[in-house]
Design a protein around this motif. Structure first.
Motif, PDB file in Angstrom:
ATOM      1  N   GLY A 169       0.771  -1.233   0.000  1.00 14.15           N
ATOM      2  CA  GLY A 169       0.000   0.000   0.000  1.00 14.15           C
ATOM      3  C   GLY A 169       0.802   1.284   0.000  1.00 14.15           C
ATOM      4  N   VAL A 170       2.113   1.202  -0.111  1.00 14.95           N
ATOM      5  CA  VAL A 170       2.928   2.416  -0.142  1.00 14.95           C
ATOM      6  C   VAL A 170       2.728   3.076  -1.503  1.00 14.95           C
ATOM      7  CG1 VAL A 170       5.287   3.315  -0.097  1.00 14.95           C
ATOM      8  CG2 VAL A 170       4.595   1.496   1.492  1.00 14.95           C
ATOM      9  N   ARG A 171       2.288   4.331  -1.490  1.00 16.49           N
ATOM     10  CA  ARG A 171       1.980   5.034  -2.737  1.00 16.49           C
ATOM     11  C   ARG A 171       2.684   6.381  -2.811  1.00 16.49           C
ATOM     12  NH1 ARG A 171       0.997   0.543  -3.386  1.00 16.49           N
ATOM     13  NH2 ARG A 171      -0.900  -0.428  -4.169  1.00 16.49           N
ATOM     14  N   THR A 189       4.667   6.900  18.080  1.00 19.60           N
ATOM     15  CA  THR A 189       5.657   6.178  18.871  1.00 19.60           C
ATOM     16  C   THR A 189       6.333   5.060  18.084  1.00 19.60           C
ATOM     17  OG1 THR A 189       4.237   6.569  20.808  1.00 19.60           O
ATOM     18  CG2 THR A 189       5.912   4.893  21.044  1.00 19.60           C
ATOM     19  N   VAL A 190       7.647   4.908  18.291  1.00 15.25           N
ATOM     20  CA  VAL A 190       8.355   3.705  17.857  1.00 15.25           C
ATOM     21  C   VAL A 190       8.055   2.639  18.906  1.00 15.25           C
ATOM     22  CG1 VAL A 190      10.583   2.618  17.399  1.00 15.25           C
ATOM     23  CG2 VAL A 190      10.207   5.004  16.726  1.00 15.25           C
ATOM     24  N   VAL A 191       7.479   1.524  18.462  1.00 16.09           N
ATOM     25  CA  VAL A 191       7.027   0.506  19.416  1.00 16.09           C
ATOM     26  C   VAL A 191       7.823  -0.787  19.366  1.00 16.09           C
ATOM     27  CG1 VAL A 191       4.689   1.420  19.597  1.00 16.09           C
ATOM     28  CG2 VAL A 191       5.218  -0.290  17.840  1.00 16.09           C
ATOM     29  N   GLY A 192       8.521  -1.061  18.252  1.00 14.48           N
ATOM     30  CA  GLY A 192       9.208  -2.333  18.181  1.00 14.48           C
ATOM     31  C   GLY A 192      10.141  -2.444  17.000  1.00 14.48           C
ATOM     32  N   ILE A 193      10.676  -3.659  16.853  1.00 14.55           N
ATOM     33  CA  ILE A 193      11.648  -3.972  15.808  1.00 14.55           C
ATOM     34  C   ILE A 193      11.085  -5.089  14.938  1.00 14.55           C
ATOM     35  CG2 ILE A 193      13.983  -4.780  15.326  1.00 14.55           C
ATOM     36  CD1 ILE A 193      14.690  -3.894  18.228  1.00 14.55           C
ATOM     37  N   ALA A 194      11.213  -4.900  13.636  1.00 12.28           N
ATOM     38  CA  ALA A 194      10.889  -5.936  12.659  1.00 12.28           C
ATOM     39  C   ALA A 194      12.122  -6.161  11.789  1.00 12.28           C
ATOM     40  CB  ALA A 194       9.682  -5.526  11.812  1.00 12.28           C
ATOM     41  N   GLU A 195      12.105  -7.264  11.050  1.00  9.65           N
ATOM     42  CA  GLU A 195      13.205  -7.599  10.153  1.00  9.65           C
ATOM     43  C   GLU A 195      12.661  -7.866   8.763  1.00  9.65           C
ATOM     44  OE1 GLU A 195      16.643 -11.040   9.616  1.00  9.65           O
ATOM     45  OE2 GLU A 195      15.356 -11.064  11.374  1.00  9.65           O
ATOM     46  N   VAL A 196      13.353  -7.381   7.754  1.00  4.55           N
ATOM     47  CA  VAL A 196      12.959  -7.641   6.371  1.00  4.55           C
ATOM     48  C   VAL A 196      13.342  -9.085   6.031  1.00  4.55           C
ATOM     49  CG1 VAL A 196      13.287  -6.982   3.955  1.00  4.55           C
ATOM     50  CG2 VAL A 196      13.233  -5.221   5.743  1.00  4.55           C
ATOM     51  N   VAL A 197      12.357  -9.865   5.572  1.00  8.07           N
ATOM     52  CA  VAL A 197      12.607 -11.268   5.237  1.00  8.07           C
ATOM     53  C   VAL A 197      12.410 -11.559   3.749  1.00  8.07           C
ATOM     54  CG1 VAL A 197      12.166 -12.120   7.566  1.00  8.07           C
ATOM     55  CG2 VAL A 197      10.266 -11.947   5.950  1.00  8.07           C
ATOM     56  N   ARG A 198      11.934 -10.581   3.005  1.00  9.03           N
ATOM     57  CA  ARG A 198      11.863 -10.690   1.554  1.00  9.03           C
ATOM     58  C   ARG A 198      12.042  -9.297   0.982  1.00  9.03           C
ATOM     59  NH1 ARG A 198       6.834 -12.795  -2.310  1.00  9.03           N
ATOM     60  NH2 ARG A 198       7.952 -12.549  -4.270  1.00  9.03           N
ATOM     61  N   GLY A 199      12.970  -9.171   0.046  1.00 17.87           N
ATOM     62  CA  GLY A 199      13.240  -7.880  -0.577  1.00 17.87           C
ATOM     63  C   GLY A 199      12.122  -7.463  -1.513  1.00 17.87           C
ATOM     64  N   GLY A 200      12.276  -6.294  -2.111  1.00 15.29           N
ATOM     65  CA  GLY A 200      11.233  -5.673  -2.915  1.00 15.29           C
ATOM     66  C   GLY A 200      10.706  -6.528  -4.058  1.00 15.29           C
ATOM     67  N   TYR A 201       9.394  -6.552  -4.170  1.00 13.67           N
ATOM     68  CA  TYR A 201       8.702  -7.232  -5.266  1.00 13.67           C
ATOM     69  C   TYR A 201       7.410  -6.470  -5.543  1.00 13.67           C
ATOM     70  CZ  TYR A 201       5.987  -9.603  -1.535  1.00 13.67           C
ATOM     71  OH  TYR A 201       5.201  -9.894  -0.441  1.00 13.67           O
ATOM     72  N   PRO A 202       6.823  -6.659  -6.739  1.00 10.19           N
ATOM     73  CA  PRO A 202       5.640  -5.870  -7.093  1.00 10.19           C
ATOM     74  C   PRO A 202       4.499  -6.022  -6.070  1.00 10.19           C
ATOM     75  CG  PRO A 202       6.535  -6.898  -9.041  1.00 10.19           C
ATOM     76  CD  PRO A 202       7.282  -7.477  -7.864  1.00 10.19           C
ATOM     77  N   ASP A 203       3.891  -4.908  -5.736  1.00  9.07           N
ATOM     78  CA  ASP A 203       2.773  -4.865  -4.795  1.00  9.07           C
ATOM     79  C   ASP A 203       1.511  -5.342  -5.520  1.00  9.07           C
ATOM     80  OD1 ASP A 203       0.631  -4.198  -3.139  1.00  9.07           O
ATOM     81  OD2 ASP A 203       1.507  -2.299  -2.506  1.00  9.07           O
ATOM     82  N   ASP A 260       2.981  -6.572 -16.130  1.00 10.17           N
ATOM     83  CA  ASP A 260       4.150  -6.341 -16.983  1.00 10.17           C
ATOM     84  C   ASP A 260       4.909  -5.061 -16.636  1.00 10.17           C
ATOM     85  OD1 ASP A 260       3.616  -8.657 -18.408  1.00 10.17           O
ATOM     86  OD2 ASP A 260       2.405  -7.600 -19.909  1.00 10.17           O
ATOM     87  N   HIS A 261       4.203  -4.097 -16.074  1.00 12.30           N
ATOM     88  CA  HIS A 261       4.802  -2.812 -15.710  1.00 12.30           C
ATOM     89  C   HIS A 261       4.323  -2.386 -14.327  1.00 12.30           C
ATOM     90  CE1 HIS A 261       6.410  -2.455 -19.713  1.00 12.30           C
ATOM     91  NE2 HIS A 261       5.213  -2.665 -20.219  1.00 12.30           N
ATOM     92  N   PRO A 262       4.819  -3.074 -13.284  1.00  9.96           N
ATOM     93  CA  PRO A 262       4.389  -2.697 -11.931  1.00  9.96           C
ATOM     94  C   PRO A 262       4.924  -1.310 -11.564  1.00  9.96           C
ATOM     95  CG  PRO A 262       6.155  -4.300 -11.822  1.00  9.96           C
ATOM     96  CD  PRO A 262       5.791  -4.153 -13.276  1.00  9.96           C
ATOM     97  N   ILE A 263       4.110  -0.587 -10.862  1.00 10.09           N
ATOM     98  CA  ILE A 263       4.525   0.736 -10.393  1.00 10.09           C
ATOM     99  C   ILE A 263       4.953   0.660  -8.928  1.00 10.09           C
ATOM    100  CG2 ILE A 263       3.756   3.101  -9.928  1.00 10.09           C
ATOM    101  CD1 ILE A 263       1.802   2.767 -12.291  1.00 10.09           C
ATOM    102  N   TRP A 264       4.223  -0.115  -8.149  1.00 11.58           N
ATOM    103  CA  TRP A 264       4.394  -0.119  -6.697  1.00 11.58           C
ATOM    104  C   TRP A 264       5.036  -1.416  -6.226  1.00 11.58           C
ATOM    105  CZ3 TRP A 264       4.122   4.632  -5.678  1.00 11.58           C
ATOM    106  CH2 TRP A 264       3.234   5.454  -6.361  1.00 11.58           C
TER     107      TRP A 264
END
Length: 156
Positions: free
Chosen positions: A30-32, A61-75, A93-97
């Motif tokens: 949902g990042v736009r 507030t910063v509430v916690g820590i998460a870790e990236v477990v899969r790099g960028g891919y089409p939304d 064929d042409h993802p934007i997000w």
């Protein structure tokens, strides 16, 4: 490893929501915003750590820590007409997000408020302080460590 701050409205998706997902993992969709999209697509990598930040509430507030477990891919929500995040200009064929997958790691022992962050002169250069509207923001190792210390977790 790189550090990031991801903003979310807890009424839409909270740190507890992440904790309660199967495998404590969820895609960050949902990042736009194009700058944030570029971070998701090009810069955020597996193993990067994330400050999980609750925004648009009385006390952000910063509430916690998460870790990236899969790099960028089409939304894929951009392709779904039933999604709140649908974008008719995006296609397979042409993802934007783009999105990444994150996994819950742990809550901060002491949540760190935006007011506390703004009150710390060592954090004056954080995008959260200078350009707070961006939903995905880089965090320097020094800034990460300061926030970890403020959150009662100096060894993270």
């Amino acid at each position: 490893m790189t550090y990031w701050l991801f903003k979310t409205e807890p009424g839409c998706f909270s740190f507890d929501d992440l904790k309660n997902r199967p495998g404590m993992t969820e895609h960050w969709d949902g990042v736009r915003n194009f700058q944030a999209r570029n971070f998701l697509r090009d810069a955020i990598k597996v193993g990067d750590l994330v400050l999980f930040y609750h925004s648009n509430i009385a006390i952000p507030t910063v509430v916690g820590i998460a870790e990236v477990v899969r790099g960028g891919y089409p939304d894929f929500t951009a392709l779904d007409p039933g999604s709140d995040h649908f974008d008719p200009k995006s296609s397979p064929d042409h993802p934007i997000w783009y999105m990444v997958d994150v996994r819950y790691r742990e809550p901060l022992l002491r949540p760190v408020t935006l007011e506390q962050i703004k009150g710390n002169p060592l954090l004056d250069e954080m995008p959260l302080v200078r350009r707070s509207r961006l939903s995905i923001q880089p965090v320097t190792p020094e800034q990460w460590q300061i926030i970890m210390t403020m959150g009662g977790m100096p060894d993270r």
